[in-house]
Write a protein that holds these residues in place. Structure first.
Motif, short mmCIF file in Angstrom:
data_model
loop_
_atom_site.label_atom_id
_atom_site.label_comp_id
_atom_site.label_asym_id
_atom_site.label_seq_id
_atom_site.Cartn_x
_atom_site.Cartn_y
_atom_site.Cartn_z
N ARG A 68 0.83 -1.20 0.00
CA ARG A 68 0.00 0.00 0.00
C ARG A 68 0.87 1.25 0.00
O ARG A 68 2.08 1.19 0.22
CB ARG A 68 -0.92 0.00 1.22
CG ARG A 68 -0.18 0.20 2.52
CD ARG A 68 -1.14 0.18 3.70
NE ARG A 68 -0.44 0.47 4.93
CZ ARG A 68 -0.91 0.17 6.12
NH1 ARG A 68 -2.07 -0.47 6.25
NH2 ARG A 68 -0.24 0.47 7.22
N ILE A 69 0.22 2.36 -0.23
CA ILE A 69 0.94 3.63 -0.24
C ILE A 69 1.36 3.96 1.18
O ILE A 69 0.58 3.79 2.12
CB ILE A 69 0.02 4.74 -0.82
CG1 ILE A 69 -0.34 4.32 -2.23
CG2 ILE A 69 0.69 6.09 -0.71
CD1 ILE A 69 -0.59 5.39 -3.21
N LYS A 90 7.00 2.94 -15.09
CA LYS A 90 6.61 1.66 -14.46
C LYS A 90 6.19 1.88 -13.02
O LYS A 90 5.18 1.37 -12.55
CB LYS A 90 7.78 0.67 -14.52
CG LYS A 90 7.98 0.04 -15.89
CD LYS A 90 7.31 -1.34 -15.95
CE LYS A 90 7.22 -1.84 -17.39
NZ LYS A 90 8.55 -1.94 -18.03
N GLN A 91 7.03 2.64 -12.32
CA GLN A 91 6.74 2.90 -10.91
C GLN A 91 5.48 3.74 -10.76
O GLN A 91 4.68 3.52 -9.87
CB GLN A 91 7.92 3.62 -10.25
CG GLN A 91 9.19 2.77 -10.20
CD GLN A 91 10.37 3.55 -9.67
OE1 GLN A 91 10.25 4.32 -8.73
NE2 GLN A 91 11.52 3.36 -10.30
N LYS A 92 5.36 4.69 -11.67
CA LYS A 92 4.19 5.57 -11.64
C LYS A 92 2.90 4.76 -11.79
O LYS A 92 1.94 4.92 -11.05
CB LYS A 92 4.32 6.60 -12.77
CG LYS A 92 3.15 7.57 -12.91
CD LYS A 92 3.27 8.74 -11.95
CE LYS A 92 2.27 9.84 -12.27
NZ LYS A 92 0.89 9.42 -12.13
N GLU A 93 2.97 3.86 -12.75
CA GLU A 93 1.80 3.03 -13.05
C GLU A 93 1.40 2.22 -11.82
O GLU A 93 0.24 2.15 -11.43
CB GLU A 93 2.15 2.10 -14.22
CG GLU A 93 0.97 1.43 -14.86
CD GLU A 93 1.41 0.40 -15.89
OE1 GLU A 93 0.60 -0.47 -16.22
OE2 GLU A 93 2.58 0.47 -16.36
N ASN A 145 -5.81 3.46 -5.60
CA ASN A 145 -7.19 3.00 -5.46
C ASN A 145 -7.38 2.13 -4.23
O ASN A 145 -8.46 1.61 -3.98
CB ASN A 145 -7.61 2.20 -6.70
CG ASN A 145 -7.57 3.06 -7.94
OD1 ASN A 145 -7.81 4.25 -7.88
ND2 ASN A 145 -7.22 2.44 -9.06
N GLY A 146 -6.31 1.91 -3.53
CA GLY A 146 -6.43 1.06 -2.33
C GLY A 146 -5.31 0.03 -2.31
O GLY A 146 -4.69 -0.27 -3.33
N GLU A 147 -5.08 -0.52 -1.13
CA GLU A 147 -4.00 -1.50 -0.97
C GLU A 147 -4.33 -2.79 -1.72
O GLU A 147 -5.50 -3.08 -2.02
CB GLU A 147 -3.81 -1.80 0.51
CG GLU A 147 -5.08 -2.35 1.17
CD GLU A 147 -4.89 -2.59 2.66
OE1 GLU A 147 -4.16 -1.81 3.29
OE2 GLU A 147 -5.48 -3.56 3.17
N LEU A 148 -3.27 -3.52 -2.04
CA LEU A 148 -3.46 -4.77 -2.79
C LEU A 148 -2.63 -5.88 -2.17
O LEU A 148 -1.50 -5.64 -1.74
CB LEU A 148 -2.99 -4.59 -4.24
CG LEU A 148 -3.94 -3.93 -5.23
CD1 LEU A 148 -3.27 -3.83 -6.59
CD2 LEU A 148 -5.23 -4.74 -5.35
#
Length: 821
Positions: free
Chosen positions: A194-195, A214-217, A224-227
């Motif tokens: 997550r951020i 790549k990092q930006k993407e 949009n939320g943690e993964l």
DNA sequence: AGCACGCCGACT
DNA sequence: GTCGGCGTGCTC
């Protein structure tokens, strides 16, 4: 009264007998039958199970003392000790192996000797005047500080010698410290990305990542939320580099969270209408009255309850379990592994609340242990679970329900190879409990026993209420191709039927009995099929990564541009998986909202539940899936079930492939029209003349059973006979063949002596080559259980089987095999 | 199963 | 001559 001085101990090893140990005075009053003990066994110390305590023992044995007793209570009751013994005998496994299988995983302690360098060893490392092998060990231990024997052996591979280690220890170069590893495995965890909480402000991030698309993407995606990491890996196959850099920049963070799946608690219990007393149909009443009487009598009795999908079997199970509980007894509810979904759990939780313990492989070891402990302590009278639930440590067992009793997952396909259905019956017999085997499509074995009166046969022939059986349409795909020139996956009928449902706002299931993208790659011209060089199964094409893959040994190959046989010719994909089906479906029905359900897409609980909700609330039009969609889910909005390639399972080289196909298709068909709209099933097949389709279309289980039974009778297959297979694996074909000949010559006289037992084989296994092993099998077959068992035991004692030439042979004895590939 | 021992061939 | 590979047998 003197306490017993010797303990009989069995281990989780393929050894037949028990071992005798002296009980040292300090442990004298701590050892009880059914407890685990730590015992010296050869050069190591391992966990064993006390199966008996004695005052005398064979004087010829040189005894060792028990090392330790980690338990204050027995982990296994006398009842389950007896059951595990029976299972061990029947399936030719070690008693300890079965006990191990009956206990929750991760219960065993193992003793570890940790090696570290002594000052003397440090010195020797400098002067290096020891043999090179010893030097290597010292180097390794120096580098890694503390290692177990296993780690040393692993690091040194072939260069490891126990003698070197022992010498170094003896000479004082190595110190050892013994540690007991309590192997209660930690919670199953999942990495979450997550951020970072203290991440830089948005504009700063923009500039920071301006030159790293790549990092930006990846970063944007996480906004949009943690993964969960697995989910991230799916969206960004090459995530690791960018992720590492993002972490170094302090923009994202990863953390571990505990995962707990399938406990059903996430479902809102209050949302469901609390169900009042169950109202039964007359059919259900009749069935229940019979079961009721048996439960009252509280004696062993086995029932086969054959009820079509939607006939209300579950309500009967629930009421029977309730009745057992009311009588002060306990219950086991067994379901196939794949059906133990949150919905199934929910159903029972809603009814029985906290009285239910769930035993499921989706739980972490600790969670499973806690559930098991609740049962053992008598806090919970109901155990729900898959195969291993048959060993749930319940006292006063009153009833065992086995739902979908025909399901192949009730047979364990590794040692101990027990069948949970047969084991449950054995347990119930000893406990004086009632067994209810339930299925819409009973196994040939159980239905045959019901026919012979060994089980009492009960039926629920009708669906509850006004719900009708679905209508089944069979489509000949050869005609479709040759006459209509329709080369699509979808027949005209299937297409029309799907469009109709969409117009009416109803839902569709598309069923395919495979996963992957293209099942195999074939040359259109010469017909060459790309196979795995190790496993002799066709390679599967994965479109995402453009590779060919073997689903057995994980071999991967780059997708070839040309046929390797005839060169340069066109290669096409024939057959496909759910992924490909999804693509085709999207192309054909662009307006439809489509979801796919298989192990790839719904590994996480949240993904599954999201799909389930969307489906229930009508946000999905077409659901594509494999076997998973046939079990444990109820979607009332589905009015059409489409089976895309019905033939696939028919072509498996196994005498049960027909039975399985019938069961599978009937099961899938049962998914249609559970709501108020009658269901329709469209089955596409390339050889629709096969008799199995006819019975599926007419919902004629009994007709199928008669036909199939006659066939089995003619061919001497179960349920008219019983089988024991002896499977052999070896990396060399020539050596294997030679050994087969030898084995056959050794087995032949045994067969001649035995009454009414035949020997088939040696034959090549259907998967002749699997993971670089050649595979053969012998089949012992008989109408007489005792004769067959006796022969299997004798065969097992044979020198040729006890000591195969060389260490590379792997032999497996399988009683009542279910999977013969 | 997992471990040690002992015999063998392949090198220095 | 030693080292490392593999087959054989035992574990109270």
């Amino acid at each position: 009264m003197t306490s017993p001085t010797y303990a009989q101990v069995v281990f989780n090893l393929p050894l037949p007998g028990a071992f005798t140990y002296r009980i040292p005075a300090a442990l004298q009053d701590r050892v009880q039958v059914g407890m685990r003990v730590l015992a010296p066994f050869g050069p190591r110390k391992i966990t064993g199970y006390v199966v008996a305590l004695t005052d005398t023992c064979d004087a010829s044995l040189k005894l060792k003392n028990l090392e330790d007793v980690p338990d204050t209570l027995p982990v296994i009751s006398p009842e389950l000790l007896a059951l595990t013994r029976t299972v061990a005998d029947r399936y030719h496994a070690g008693w300890g192996e079965v006990i191990k299988a009956a206990l929750p995983a991760g219960l065993d302690d193992e003793e570890h000797e940790l090696f570290s360098l002594s000052p003397q060893g440090e010195a020797a490392l400098q002067t290096s005047n020891l043999p090179s092998a010893a030097q290597a060990v010292l180097h390794l231990v120096h580098k890694r500080k503390q290692l177990s024997r296993k780690q040393i052996r692993h690091a040194l591979k072939k260069n490891y010698k126990s003698h070197t280690l022992a010498t170094l220890k003896l000479e004082g170069h190595l110190h050892t410290e013994t540690r007991l590893r309590k192997s209660s495995v930690p919670y199953k965890t999942e990495k979450i990305v997550r951020i970072a909480a203290d991440a830089a402000p948005q504009d700063a991030v923009e500039t920071l990542l301006a030159r790293s698309p790549k990092q930006k993407e990846l970063y944007d995606c996480l906004q949009n939320g943690e993964l969960p990491l697995p989910e991230l890996a799916k969206r960004f196959p090459k995530y690791s580099g960018p992720l590492r850099q993002l972490r170094e920049k302090g923009l994202v963070e990863t953390l571990s969270t505990q995962v707990s799946r399938f406990d059903g608690e996430a479902l809102d219990l209050s949302a469901a209408a609390p169900d009042g007393p169950l109202k039964f149909t007359p059919d259900q009443e009749k069935v229940y009255a019979t079961l009721n009487a048996a439960l009252d009598a509280a004696t062993f009795h086995t029932f086969l309850l054959q009820g079509v999908t939607g006939s209300g079997k579950t309500e009967i199970y629930i009421r029977c379990i309730q009745q057992a509980l009311d009588a002060g007894r306990t219950a086991i509810m067994m379901v196939p592994e794949i059906s133990l979904t949150p919905q199934t759990v929910f159903l029972f939780r809603r009814r029985f609340g906290e009285n239910v313990a769930i035993l499921h492989s989706g739980l972490s070891a600790v969670e499973r242990y806690l559930e098991w402990e609740k049962i053992r302590q008598g806090e919970v009278p109901i155990a729900i679970g898959a195969r291993s639930a048959v060993f749930a440590p319940l006292k006063h067992l009153g009833i065992v329900v086995i739902d979908e009793e025909h399901d192949g997952s009730y047979k364990q396909d590794s040692t101990p190879r027990y069948h949970a259905r047969e084991t449950a019956i054995a347990r119930a017999q000893a406990a004086g409990a009632v067994v209810v085997l339930g299925s819409a499509t009973p196994s040939m074995e159980s239905r045959h026993k019901a026919m012979n009166g060994e089980y009492q046969y009960l039926t629920l022939p009708k669906r509850i209420g006004t719900r009708l059986m679905p209508t089944v349409h069979l489509v000949d795909m050869r005609k479709e191709r040759d006459e209509r020139k329709n080369y699509s996956i979808f027949s005209v009928e299937m297409k029309r039927a799907i469009l109709e449902r969409m117009d009416r706002g109803e839902q569709v299931f598309l069923f395919l009995n495979r996963r992957g993208t293209a099942n195999y790659v074939v040359c259109r011209k010469c017909g060459f099929v790309f196979e795995c060089p190790h496993c002799s199964v066709s390679l599967t094409f994965h479109s995402r990564s453009k590779i060919l893959m073997c689903h057995y040994c994980n071999l991967t190959r780059v997708m070839p541009g040309h046929c390797v046989e005839c060169g340069g010719e066109v290669i096409r994909f024939s057959g496909f998986g759910t992924q490909k089906l999804e693509e085709e479906t999207r192309a054909l029905f662009p307006a439809a909202r489509i979801a796919r359900l298989d192990r790839d897409t719904t590994r996480t609980r949240s993904a599954f539940e999201a799909m389930y909700r969307d489906m229930r609330e009508g946000r999905i039009d077409i659901l594509i899936g494999t076997q998973m969609i046939t079990k444990g889910h109820d979607f009332p909005g589905v009015t059409l079930v489409g089976v895309v390639y019905a033939d696939l399972s028919l072509h498996i080289p196994d005498f049960r492939s027909c039975e399985r196909t019938f069961q599978l298709l009937t099961q899938v068909a049962g998914r249609a029209g559970r709501g108020t709209v009658p269901g329709r099933v469209v089955i596409q097949a390339h050889n629709p003349d096969h008799y199995v389709y006819d019975y599926v279309a007419r919902h004629d289980y009994n007709g199928f059973f008669d036909k199939e039974l006659a066939l089995r009778q003619r061919l001497h297959y179960p349920p008219l006979t019983q089988l024991v297979t002896l499977a052999i694996e070896h990396p060399s074909e020539a050596q294997g063949e030679a050994y087969m000949q030898h084995l056959q010559s050794q087995l032949a006289p045994l067969i001649r002596e035995a009454e009414g037992v035949e020997l088939l084989g040696p034959a090549r296994a259907a998967l002749y080559r699997l993971q670089d092993q050649y595979r053969w099998h012998f089949i012992f077959r008989s109408r007489h259980d005792e004769a067959l068992q006796a022969l299997a035991h004798k065969a097992k004692q044979l020198d040729a089987i006890q000591k195969p030439p060389g260490s590379q042979f792997k032999l497996t004895l399988d009683v009542d095999p279910v999977n013969m590939l």
